[in-house]
Design a protein around this motif. Structure first.
Motif, PDB file in Angstrom:
ATOM      1  N   VAL A  92       0.956  -1.122   0.011  1.00 25.17           N
ATOM      2  CA  VAL A  92      -0.123   0.014   0.073  1.00 25.17           C
ATOM      3  C   VAL A  92       0.982   1.269  -0.046  1.00 25.17           C
ATOM      4  CG1 VAL A  92      -2.133  -1.002   0.964  1.00 25.17           C
ATOM      5  CG2 VAL A  92      -0.332  -0.218   2.435  1.00 25.17           C
ATOM      6  N   ASP A  93       2.043   1.109   0.462  1.00 24.21           N
ATOM      7  CA  ASP A  93       3.260   2.335   0.307  1.00 24.21           C
ATOM      8  C   ASP A  93       3.912   2.267  -0.867  1.00 24.21           C
ATOM      9  OD1 ASP A  93       2.324   2.967   2.875  1.00 24.21           O
ATOM     10  OD2 ASP A  93       3.752   1.718   3.746  1.00 24.21           O
ATOM     11  N   GLY A  94       3.696   1.367  -1.923  1.00 23.48           N
ATOM     12  CA  GLY A  94       4.098   1.359  -3.238  1.00 23.48           C
ATOM     13  C   GLY A  94       5.785   0.899  -3.102  1.00 23.48           C
ATOM     14  N   GLU A  95       5.881   0.103  -1.979  1.00 22.14           N
ATOM     15  CA  GLU A  95       7.109  -0.612  -1.824  1.00 22.14           C
ATOM     16  C   GLU A  95       7.255  -2.069  -2.098  1.00 22.14           C
ATOM     17  OE1 GLU A  95       8.749   1.995   2.073  1.00 22.14           O
ATOM     18  OE2 GLU A  95       7.764   0.193   2.326  1.00 22.14           O
ATOM     19  N   PHE A  96       8.253  -2.491  -2.813  1.00 25.13           N
ATOM     20  CA  PHE A  96       8.330  -4.057  -3.103  1.00 25.13           C
ATOM     21  C   PHE A  96       9.573  -4.511  -2.754  1.00 25.13           C
ATOM     22  CE2 PHE A  96      10.029  -1.804  -6.485  1.00 25.13           C
ATOM     23  CZ  PHE A  96      10.981  -2.699  -6.919  1.00 25.13           C
ATOM     24  N   ASN A  97       9.537  -5.777  -2.803  1.00 25.88           N
ATOM     25  CA  ASN A  97      10.911  -6.692  -2.680  1.00 25.88           C
ATOM     26  C   ASN A  97      10.737  -7.966  -3.669  1.00 25.88           C
ATOM     27  OD1 ASN A  97      11.264  -6.119   0.779  1.00 25.88           O
ATOM     28  ND2 ASN A  97      12.839  -6.056  -0.903  1.00 25.88           N
ATOM     29  N   LEU A  98      11.778  -8.235  -4.459  1.00 22.69           N
ATOM     30  CA  LEU A  98      11.693  -9.369  -5.686  1.00 22.69           C
ATOM     31  C   LEU A  98      12.868 -10.218  -5.755  1.00 22.69           C
ATOM     32  CD1 LEU A  98      10.021 -10.751  -7.801  1.00 22.69           C
ATOM     33  CD2 LEU A  98      11.020  -9.311  -9.251  1.00 22.69           C
ATOM     34  N   LYS A  99      12.895 -11.469  -5.055  1.00 28.58           N
ATOM     35  CA  LYS A  99      13.892 -12.314  -5.076  1.00 28.58           C
ATOM     36  C   LYS A  99      13.860 -13.024  -6.301  1.00 28.58           C
ATOM     37  CE  LYS A  99      13.654 -12.121  -0.241  1.00 28.58           C
ATOM     38  NZ  LYS A  99      13.172 -12.754   1.093  1.00 28.58           N
ATOM     39  N   ILE A 100      15.024 -13.011  -7.163  1.00 30.88           N
ATOM     40  CA  ILE A 100      15.171 -13.545  -8.407  1.00 30.88           C
ATOM     41  C   ILE A 100      16.137 -14.664  -8.465  1.00 30.88           C
ATOM     42  CG2 ILE A 100      15.657 -12.986 -11.008  1.00 30.88           C
ATOM     43  CD1 ILE A 100      14.697 -10.090 -10.440  1.00 30.88           C
ATOM     44  N   PRO A 101      15.917 -15.830  -8.965  1.00 38.30           N
ATOM     45  CA  PRO A 101      16.901 -16.725  -9.218  1.00 38.30           C
ATOM     46  C   PRO A 101      17.947 -16.550 -10.011  1.00 38.30           C
ATOM     47  CG  PRO A 101      14.817 -17.805  -9.236  1.00 38.30           C
ATOM     48  CD  PRO A 101      14.488 -16.386  -9.261  1.00 38.30           C
ATOM     49  N   PRO A 102      19.147 -17.064  -9.979  1.00 38.20           N
ATOM     50  CA  PRO A 102      20.493 -16.633 -10.870  1.00 38.20           C
ATOM     51  C   PRO A 102      20.245 -17.097 -12.341  1.00 38.20           C
ATOM     52  CG  PRO A 102      20.892 -18.670  -9.380  1.00 38.20           C
ATOM     53  CD  PRO A 102      19.541 -18.163  -9.001  1.00 38.20           C
ATOM     54  N   GLU A 103      19.445 -18.002 -12.521  1.00 39.52           N
ATOM     55  CA  GLU A 103      19.241 -18.337 -14.043  1.00 39.52           C
ATOM     56  C   GLU A 103      18.715 -17.143 -14.702  1.00 39.52           C
ATOM     57  OE1 GLU A 103      16.001 -21.005 -11.991  1.00 39.52           O
ATOM     58  OE2 GLU A 103      17.946 -20.064 -11.350  1.00 39.52           O
ATOM     59  N   TYR A 104      17.985 -16.356 -14.100  1.00 42.13           N
ATOM     60  CA  TYR A 104      17.039 -15.184 -14.775  1.00 42.13           C
ATOM     61  C   TYR A 104      18.177 -13.687 -14.829  1.00 42.13           C
ATOM     62  CZ  TYR A 104      13.392 -18.297 -14.088  1.00 42.13           C
ATOM     63  OH  TYR A 104      12.705 -19.544 -14.212  1.00 42.13           O
ATOM     64  N   GLU A 105      19.442 -13.780 -14.598  1.00 46.17           N
ATOM     65  CA  GLU A 105      20.054 -12.663 -14.143  1.00 46.17           C
ATOM     66  C   GLU A 105      20.359 -11.654 -15.388  1.00 46.17           C
ATOM     67  OE1 GLU A 105      23.978 -13.436 -12.748  1.00 46.17           O
ATOM     68  OE2 GLU A 105      24.496 -15.197 -14.135  1.00 46.17           O
ATOM     69  N   SER A 106      20.121 -12.230 -16.571  1.00 51.27           N
ATOM     70  CA  SER A 106      20.255 -11.623 -17.602  1.00 51.27           C
ATOM     71  C   SER A 106      19.150 -10.997 -18.364  1.00 51.27           C
ATOM     72  CB  SER A 106      21.343 -12.279 -18.566  1.00 51.27           C
ATOM     73  OG  SER A 106      22.522 -12.429 -18.270  1.00 51.27           O
ATOM     74  N   ASP A 107      17.880 -11.270 -17.654  1.00 52.55           N
ATOM     75  CA  ASP A 107      16.491 -11.108 -18.083  1.00 52.55           C
ATOM     76  C   ASP A 107      16.044  -9.716 -17.923  1.00 52.55           C
ATOM     77  OD1 ASP A 107      16.807 -13.949 -18.782  1.00 52.55           O
ATOM     78  OD2 ASP A 107      14.812 -14.449 -18.209  1.00 52.55           O
ATOM     79  N   THR A 108      14.955  -9.612 -18.294  1.00 50.36           N
ATOM     80  CA  THR A 108      14.338  -8.197 -18.351  1.00 50.36           C
ATOM     81  C   THR A 108      13.325  -8.199 -17.059  1.00 50.36           C
ATOM     82  OG1 THR A 108      14.759  -7.764 -20.699  1.00 50.36           O
ATOM     83  CG2 THR A 108      13.107  -6.413 -19.323  1.00 50.36           C
ATOM     84  N   LEU A 109      13.431  -7.233 -16.173  1.00 58.81           N
ATOM     85  CA  LEU A 109      12.338  -6.755 -15.358  1.00 58.81           C
ATOM     86  C   LEU A 109      11.221  -5.981 -16.099  1.00 58.81           C
ATOM     87  CD1 LEU A 109      12.190  -7.122 -12.165  1.00 58.81           C
ATOM     88  CD2 LEU A 109      12.970  -4.999 -11.962  1.00 58.81           C
TER      89      LEU A 109
END
Length: 523
Positions: free
Chosen positions: A155-172
């Protein structure tokens, strides 16, 4: 068309907020059982215990092998003695109501399993902000392009996202209703936390006026295209669930869990989805509560999944009940960078049932329902006073104030998947005799963080979270670092401050008055 069937459909969305006064435990580990198992699976023993006591079992299937063959013959022995004869000292048993939770003694401090998702490469945090007004944007979607996992902003517009290593060159990819989608290359991100600005957009119909669009035709197209727009195979969904209860301005309880949802294909109207508890935590009482009765929300995770209104075919979606409502196209907006109809609906006459009013967001190209916001109508609230309270203490008056719901779907590989759901319920509780006059506010949030196709047809009976379970009683303890690599909804600043005021481990909680005897009274 039978009004009774309409009531049944509508109650599916309402029953999650049935309230139970606290009841005394009637089942304990000293209950006597007789068991006879000869070279048979452990599951047979658990089923015998369940049939005799009404207890059902919850456990991590990686910890308890129910296919293991055992032999045991005991007559009229305490349940605790039977369990000790089968399980060794490494196991811990915690009985809550009629649910017996089996954990390892090492994990018993939290009464949860220790399973963790894969390792992570990125632990992104940040906030979403309107590029023009600089206001923070709640409930925006943050995910990796082309993959089914992600999170949302709080509700405050804040986020956390944990991304596995196989996606390190992908697009957010970041998106939110009414805003242009934004893309960021993960391997070029230099700052963490991120302050992501989104540009507001507006789409208007050019060649036809909105008032000329036939809302009923849109609803017909929605119904005709369900099999094309939603999964026609079973999906195993990893989800995060949070249940918050406030009394007036004070937080009373915060309970959270990671759960599996077995989402049955959308063409199967005869089988229900199933919920399986994986890992959870509960805050100690955040603020001392001085009400005499501890009100409980029954079946929270089970019922919030029912907000998948396409799967449940609720009354304002079901063609059979179309004439109970009136529909009108309000406007066309951008949703996930796609033109989307906003269809208003409301009861078309005074109906003494649990009717709803709200907005349906329908994709202009595919006619898929992608988002819905709805609440009880005025007449629905009157009907709710007779239906909301399952049990309440004598002398208490309970009146529902606001009952609001929302659900969203997210597109992946040309199908729309159940993504988020929220239920917000306020009710006024009053007792002159006990000098109680409070507003209770329950907010339940569900976020699907990942999904995949599965051949699984059902969870084991003892794993399945059902409608009679009280979620806040199944879990215990609160640990700030509990979630490890799981994706969750980041707590809001208001909630974080409240949790910091919670009693620390070892502190002495303020005692509660004794609960009142419950009766099956109507409000």
């Amino acid at each position: 068309m039978k009004p009774k069937k309409l009531i049944t459909n509508l109650l599916l969305l309402f029953l999650p907020f049935s309230i139970y006064a606290q009841e005394q435990q009637v089942i304990d580990l000293q209950a006597k059982v007789s068991v006879q198992v000869e070279h048979a699976p452990l599951l047979d023993l658990l089923n015998q215990i369940s049939s005799q006591t009404g207890i059902y079992f919850s456990y991590d299937p990686m910890l308890v092998n129910t296919h293991k063959l055992i032999s045991i013959h005991l007559q009229n022995q305490p349940l605790e003695a039977v369990l000790k004869a089968v399980f060794n000292e490494k196991y811990h048993f915690n009985l809550l109501k009629n649910q017996l939770i089996i954990t390892s003694r090492k994990a018993s401090a939290t009464s949860q399993i220790s399973t963790q998702p894969p390792s992570i490469r990125y632990n992104l945090s940040g906030s979403l902000q309107d590029s023009q007004s600089r206001e923070l944007i709640p409930y925006g979607s943050i995910s990796v392009l082309g993959h089914p996992f992600g999170t949302i902003s709080n509700v405050d517009g804040e986020f956390n996202l944990k991304i596995p290593p196989e996606y390190e060159s992908d697009t957010l990819v970041i998106s939110c209703m009414g805003y242009a989608r934004r893309y960021l290359l993960l391997d070029t991100l230099q700052h963490n936390p991120l302050n992501i600005l989104l540009d507001p957009v507006e789409i208007k119909l050019r060649e036809v006026k909105v008032t000329a669009v036939d809302a009923l035709q849109i609803m017909d197209k929605l119904d005709e295209n369900i099999a094309q727009n939603y999964p026609t195979n079973n999906q195993l969904m990893t989800s995060f669930y949070r249940e918050v209860l406030k009394q007036d301005n004070d937080y009373i309880n915060v309970s959270e869990a990671i759960m599996d949802i077995l989402k049955i294909d959308y063409t199967n109207r005869f089988r229900e989805d199933q919920i399986r508890f994986l890992k959870g935590r509960k805050s100690p009482e955040v603020e001392p509560s001085f009400h005499l009765v501890d009100f409980k929300m029954q079946g929270g995770p089970y019922y919030i999944n029912k907000l998948d209104v396409i799967k449940t075919m609720d009354s304002f979606i079901d063609k059979e009940f179309r004439n109970y409502y009136s529909y009108a196209v309000e406007q066309v907006i951008s949703y996930e960078n796609r033109p989307t109809y906003v269809v208003l609906f409301k009861p078309n006459a005074k109906i003494d049932n649990l009717t709803y009013k709200g907005k349906l967001y329908v994709d202009q190209e595919t006619f898929a329902l992608v988002h819905a916001e709805f609440s009880l109508s005025r007449d629905g609230k009157k009907s709710a006073r007779r239906s909301l309270i399952k049990k309440k203490p004598h002398g208490f008056r309970v009146r529902p104030i606001d009952l609001d719901y929302s659900v969203s779907y997210k597109q992946h590989h040309n199908k729309w998947y159940f993504s988020t759901a929220q239920a917000s319920v306020k009710f006024h509780v009053k007792s002159r005799h006990d000098k109680i006059n409070s507003v209770f506010h329950s907010v339940s949030d569900l976020l699907v963080t990942d999904h995949r196709a599965t051949n699984l047809r059902r969870f084991k009976r003892q794993e399945n979270f059902n409608s009679s379970d009280i979620f806040s009683e199944i879990i215990s303890d609160y640990d700030e670092n509990f979630w490890g690599n799981y994706n969750v909804i980041k707590p809001s600043e208001d909630l974080r401050k409240a949790l910091k005021k919670a009693p620390q481990t070892g502190s002495v909680p303020q005692p509660h008055p004794q609960p009142l005897t419950t009766q099956n009274n109507q409000p």
